[in-house]
Each structure stands twice: as C-alpha cells, then as structure tokens.
Design an enzyme around this catalytic site. Structure first.
Site, PDB file in Angstrom:
ATOM      1  N   GLU A  83       0.808  -1.209   0.000  1.00  0.00           N
ATOM      2  CA  GLU A  83       0.000   0.000   0.000  1.00  0.00           C
ATOM      3  C   GLU A  83       0.846   1.266   0.000  1.00  0.00           C
ATOM      4  O   GLU A  83       0.533   2.218  -0.690  1.00  0.00           O
ATOM      5  CB  GLU A  83      -0.922  -0.020   1.227  1.00  0.00           C
ATOM      6  CG  GLU A  83      -2.020   1.002   1.118  1.00  0.00           C
ATOM      7  CD  GLU A  83      -2.882   1.042   2.352  1.00  0.00           C
ATOM      8  OE1 GLU A  83      -2.608   0.280   3.300  1.00  0.00           O
ATOM      9  OE2 GLU A  83      -3.816   1.847   2.377  1.00  0.00           O
ATOM     10  N   ASP A  84       1.906   1.281   0.803  1.00  0.00           N
ATOM     11  CA  ASP A  84       2.611   2.537   1.060  1.00  0.00           C
ATOM     12  C   ASP A  84       3.962   2.670   0.377  1.00  0.00           C
ATOM     13  O   ASP A  84       4.607   3.700   0.503  1.00  0.00           O
ATOM     14  CB  ASP A  84       2.842   2.709   2.579  1.00  0.00           C
ATOM     15  CG  ASP A  84       1.520   2.781   3.327  1.00  0.00           C
ATOM     16  OD1 ASP A  84       0.516   3.108   2.672  1.00  0.00           O
ATOM     17  OD2 ASP A  84       1.509   2.503   4.534  1.00  0.00           O
TER      18      ASP A  84
END
Ligand code: MN
Length: 720
Positions: A83-84
């Site tokens: 996600e990051d």
C-alpha cells in the site's frame, strides 16, 4: 504518557518468535521478509515521529503473542508494503512467494477503501472483511493486530481521526475479535476505544480500580493461598492466577445500572488444571469449603459458548465475607479462551495448523456461517450492513436444542428463527414449538438460555405470515425466496445444505471439497457437468450425499454382513475384548451411544452394515425399531478395568445448587464425573450428569447414595 514500549528492534521480536518456532528454514524466511520490509519503508516516518518499520515490527510482535505461524508473521511484517511503498505484487512475490503475497494483498484490500459517505465506506468495509475472512482467516488476524497497534499509537492522530478509528474498532473489529475468540486483542481494543470515546468515564473507572487495587490484591492473594492449600492436599497439579477485569467490561456493567462496589467479579481468580475431570473435582472441593452464591454457577464445559469458550464459572462467599468469582478450566481451554481460533496454531498436533485454523473457523463458529449466509442473500447493501451489525456481531441470545447444542440468535428471535438456524428443512416444516417444555405460539419471543424443541411435520410448508414474524434478516429472506423460487432452485439449495452438513460431520469444508480437481472427478462419476446439478440430484434424493462424498473421501471399511465384519478384525490381535459375541470372536464391537450400557447391564448386540456390532442395553427402545439383525452378546468376566460412560438425569425439588454435593458423592465412590449441568424448569431442577463407571454395581451404589438425599426426587439413566 510514555510510549517507550513501542520502540522495539527486530531482535526483540525474533526472541519472541523463537520461543515457539524452531525451524531454521522458517526463521530465515522471517528474516528475509523483515529485510524486504525495512528496505522498502526506509525514509518513511509515522505521525508519532518514529521510523515506519517500528509499526510492522509491533504488529508482528502482537502476532507472536497469539503464536501466529510463519507465513502470518511474515504478512504482519510486510502488511503495509504494497500500500505505502510503491511496490508491485510481482516484486513482492519474487522475494517472499505467492502465499504471503496473497495474505498481504488481502490486508491491503481492507485498507484501500475511500468512499464519499461514511455509510458507503462502512458497507464496503464489512463486505471486504467478510470476503477476506472467507478466503483466509489469517488476513483478518493480521488486520486485528494492525488495528491494535494503531490504536495504541492513536494519540498521534488528530481528534476527528481518533474518534473515527475508535468507534470503528468498537463497532466492527472488537466484535469480530470476540467472535473469533481472540480475547486478548478484543479486550485491549475495547479499552483503548473507550479511552478516546469516553475519556472521563475511562479515567474515572481506572482511578477507582487504582484506589482499591492494594486492598483487592491483598484479599485475592489471601484467598488464593487458602485454595492452594486445599488443592495441594488433594494432590492436584494446578496453576493459579489472579485476574483483572477490563475497564470496558466494568463500564458495560455500570451502564446496566450496577454500582461499582456491587461488581462481584472484581475479586477474581482462575484455576488451571490438566484434565476436564479435575475441573469438576476442583469445583466440588471449592463448593465444599465456600458457600456458592445461588444461580451464579455456569458450566461452559458441558455447554461451550458459540466462540468455543470453555470453563466453569462460580461465585463463592470467600474469606472475610468477600465474594470471589472463580473460573476453572484446563490448559487447552485456557488457550482457546485467550486466543480463540488462533489457539490452533499453538496446538501443533494438528498436521496442518493453518488448514485446521480455517476449517475451525468455518465449521465451529456459527457467526461465520451466518455472515457467509447473509453475504449470499440478495439484499440491499444497507440491509446487509445492518444485519451483520445488529444480528450477527451484537446483541445476541443463546438458546439450546434439547440435545444441548447452542444456537446463536438475534435479540427478539422467535421459534421460527431458531428452527431455520438449525436447518432450513426444519424451518420449512415447523408446525409448533416447545420452550422449556411448554407449548408456545410461533411468534413467541425467545429469551437467553431457553431450551427449544421444534415440532415438525414433513408435509407442512412455510406460511406467508412468517415473513413479518421472524427477526433474522437471513431467515426472512429464506422464507421470502421459498415463495418466489422455482422447484429446481429449492432442490439445489436443499442439496447444497445436505452436503454441507454431511461434510461437516466428516470435518471437511465444502469449499475445499469442491476444488477444481475434485469437481472433475465428481462430475465424471455422477455424469453431470456442473455443481448445481450435483446439488440438485442430492436435493431431490436421486443421489445420497454420501455417494457423492465417497467419490473423493472413501470410508475406511465397507463390509456388508456379519461374516465380513468378523474378517475385518481377523488381523488385529485384540482378543481381550470386553464383550463376547456368541458364535464368533475377533469382531469389532462398539458401545451404542444412545443407551450407553455399562459392564453388568443386560445387553443385546445389533449387527450394523459395515461397522461391526453395536452393543445396546436390552431395554433400549432403539432396538425395537431396528430389524431382526440382533445377536446374543455377553460381558467378558475376564476383562480389565475399562471405564464406561453413563448418562443420567437427577430430578430435584430444591432450587439450591447441589452440583458440588453430587460431584463429591461421586468422587467418594471413585466415579469420575465427566460433565454436569443443571437445567431449571418450572417446578423442578434437573441435573444432567455424564460420568465414567467400571460396572453397573458402582453405578447402582452411586444411585443408592444419591437417593438418600431428600432434595433428590428421582434418578433416571438416559436412553436417547
Ligand atoms: Mn498498518
């Protein structure tokens, strides 16, 4: 406020991992996952100012506390990388393999939701959680650990976010943790959420607890010393803990109108022993010394909670007149009570702990099945979210079948809801209901702990009126669709349900069973080309469920008559059987579990189709219904000291709790109590007892002793 406990290193975490994972290969895999995560998070910082990697490390640490397996720990370390960190699924798969990448994808899906309105967001959130859970329950476990650490560091976020995260934790994640039985995570999530949602209440309770702590600890320790002495005297090996109550659970009780100093369970202790029998023995010893408080005894061993929790609970008048709440359980029950489904990781005798985790979730947890049922129904998203929230996760009552199975229902549920939860077929043929042995109307509102017997009639069918009567949305939809579906659809649904039930008996999950490969075999054997036809043929009775299941999962013995029965066992050297069958030896015999004969009873053998000879008591009514394939059998007077299970019912006219007395009488005669349960009815109390005895003589002796008691008005051995 100090936050130093968050600052951990990878070595700290590995030390915890190594307390239960020793496989070198697995250790290397975890190190590799850490290196990948830490290089990808390099240069990122959290709102709290710490390096980002501290967060996944803490998530992994929480996972070690519930003894998560290697892949789950790796997914915990990597859970924010997709996600990051601008990392693709393929890149991750190359380093850690497809299995862990799939878990991380699952967790990522849960966080990636951004919707304009709060309601849309919640709906999607629920759905994702449900789908995630049905694919792999480990995804949810990682998510729970992730949320727990985020809640611990919630102070770093702005106020609005704090409130949002805290309510979400309380409304969705804590109830899910509860239903999965992961008590540790559930309880900390609740306390943290309360701290942000109602700080004044939280700190008020915390302060009261603090003020009284010294005095409470002193009292509990004195009481524990006394109890320790009693248990040591009786040579019982045990572990004993004081127990602290969570702030949130106190808040809940205060909310229900209780006063702080009326809370009994503030003085609480837990005794952990090795066997189930010892649990009852300890209970008997404690009740013999301290007067139990009426109606506070609960036997969750004989009747486990729907989230698999087992324990004995009692409240007694202890030292200095203080009330003590005491929990008694075995080590395994304790692991389940703390870690729920996750305790399957800790008990390594399961060959494949992860498969066992998933199948336990599917088979044992009613809430899980209810959620899956709901997600299959065609209802509006809003209805769906409300049903999950109001009927599955919150405000439930627990009712019992006459056999003692627990059925979880929404508040206000009726006997029709109950019947459908037992089985759709039972629901569809319901004509009446008995609640605690009294006839009730079908719109009767069931209460917690009701014992419900449904009366069915094969040729009866649902009534349109029921749609307005029932409480559960899933049941309402089932009834509605009964009136709108065509016959084929009804058969398909029925067939699927029958197969599911049969598979559950064999500890198989329907999803695993109908894998692509297995489907091919089943389709070929039963000459169809799709799954609906398989269900349809089972639903309309063309195929039996077992004929389908046997294509994949063959039963071990398939013998048809007595001769073959005898041959099967020829090779086994088991000659000192407890039972002599006239005319043949070396035959497999089973004690029938309807009437449970014990050594010395008059017995008759019944020749089963393919599973040896079942031994019934001569007066068992089930024999009368069986055909003429009975055979003369006798007890072997040379047999060793086998213990036989016996079930009986004691009727009492006294509403006091006499469990301790019964347990003590039994243990004085050397009878091992396996379970005892009291059932309150209008004018009498029943004790449902199961125990192990060596012979009918020993059992008669126990009945003789019990019959001397004036509170006992009758004893009856059970035949089911
Ligand atoms: Mn995270």
């Amino acid at each position: 406020m100090s936050h130093s406990k968050d600052k951990i290193t990878f070595n700290d975490v590995m030390e915890l991992v190594k307390t239960y994972i020793s496989n070198e290969e697995e250790i290397t895999k975890i190190e590799k996952a850490y290196k990948f995560a830490s290089s990808r998070h390099k240069g990122q910082y959290r709102k709290s100012g710490e390096e980002y990697i501290i967060h996944p490390l803490n998530v992994c640490k929480i996972l070690t506390e519930i003894h998560a397996d290697c892949d789950t720990l790796r997914a915990g370390l990597l859970h924010d990388v997709l996600e990051d960190c601008d990392c693709t699924n393929d890149e991750m798969e190359e380093v850690v393999g497809p299995e862990v990448t799939k878990l991380v994808e699952g967790v990522t899906k849960l966080s990636k939701l951004h919707f304009s309105t709060e309601n849309d967001y919640l709906i999607e959130y629920y759905k994702k959680i449900i789908i995630g859970m049905s694919e792999d329950v480990r995804v949810i476990i990682v998510k729970l650990a992730d949320r727990l650490h985020n809640m611990r560091t919630l102070w770093a976020l702005p106020y609005e976010k704090q409130i949002k995260k805290a309510s979400e934790s309380l409304e969705i994640l804590a109830p899910i943790a509860h239903h999965l039985g992961i008590h540790k995570i559930k309880s900390e999530l609740e306390d943290l959420a309360l701290r942000y949602l109602k700080p004044e209440v939280f700190y008020d309770i915390a302060e009261k607890l603090n003020k009284t702590k010294l005095e409470r600890d002193r009292t509990v320790n004195l009481m524990m010393d006394e109890v320790k002495e009693i248990l040591t005297e009786h040579n019982i090996t045990f572990e004993m803990k004081g127990r602290s109550k969570s702030i949130y659970s106190i808040y809940n009780k205060l909310n229900k109108g209780k006063k702080f100093n009326e809370l009994y369970d503030l003085l609480a202790m837990r005794i952990i022993v090795n066997t189930k029998q010892e649990c009852y023995l300890v209970l008997g010893l404690i009740h013999a010394k301290y007067k139990p408080m009426p109606k506070r005894f609960k036997d969750y061993i004989a009747m486990p909670k729907p989230n698999m929790y087992q324990s004995l609970h009692t409240t007694v008048f202890g030292i200095d007149g203080y009330l003590f709440e005491i929990q008694i359980r075995t080590h395994e029950m304790d692991a389940v009570a703390e870690n729920g489904v996750a305790s399957h990781w800790a008990y390594k005798e399961h060959k494949d702990a992860t498969a066992s985790l998933q199948s336990t979730t599917e088979q044992k947890l009613q809430f899980f099945r209810s959620i899956i049922d709901l997600s299959k129904d065609k209802m509006s998203s809003e209805d769906f979210v409300n049903s999950v929230k109001n009927e599955v996760l919150n405000n439930n009552i627990y009712c019992f079948t006459p056999k003692g199975d627990v059925i979880e229902l929404p508040n206000g549920a009726t006997p029709i809801d109950f019947a459908y939860k037992v089985h759709t077929r039972v629901g569809e043929t319901t004509v009446g209901a008995l609640v605690n042995n009294s006839i009730v109307p079908l719109d009767y509102e069931l209460k917690d702990n009701d014992i419900v017997k449904i009366i069915t009639n094969k040729s009866s069918s649902p009534s349109q009126e029921w749609i307005n009567i029932v409480k559960s949305t899933a049941v309402r939809n089932k009834i509605r669709s009964y009136f709108t579906r065509n016959e084929r659809e009804i058969y398909i649904e029925r067939g699927k349900e029958i197969l599911e039930k049969e598979l559950r008996k064999r500890k198989l999950s329907i999803n695993n069973f109908f894998s692509d490969e297995n489907c091919k075999k089943v389709f070929k054997e039963s000459k169809v080309d799709n799954l609906d036809d398989v269900y349809f043929n089972v639903g309309n009775g063309k195929n039996t469920p077992n004929s389908i299941i046997n294509i994949i999962d063959k039963p071990k013995e398939e013998t048809q008559n007595l001769k073959k029965v005898a041959l099967v066992k020829e090779n086994t050297p088991d000659n000192n059987s407890n039972i002599i069958v006239s005319g043949i030896d070396k035959v497999k015999v089973n004690i029938a579990n309807c009437c449970n004969p014990v050594y010395g009873d008059d017995i008759i053998g019944y020749i089963t189709k393919g599973n040896g000879i079942n031994i019934h008591r001569a007066n068992c009514h089930n024999l009368a219904m069986l055909d003429s394939r009975t055979v003369e059998v006798n007890w072997n007077s040379n047999s060793n000291n086998t213990k036989y299970l016996s079930l009986f019912l004691i009727r009492s006219n006294s509403r006091d709790n006499h469990i301790a007395d019964i347990v003590q009488k039994a243990s004085m005669l050397g009878v091992m109590i396996d379970g005892i349960n009291n059932i309150y009815q209008a004018d009498s109390v029943f004790y449902d007892v199961s125990c192990y005895v060596t012979s009918i003589k020993q059992l008669d002796k126990l009945f003789f002793e019990l019959n001397k008691e004036t509170y006992i008005t009758g004893i009856e051995r059970l035949i089911r």
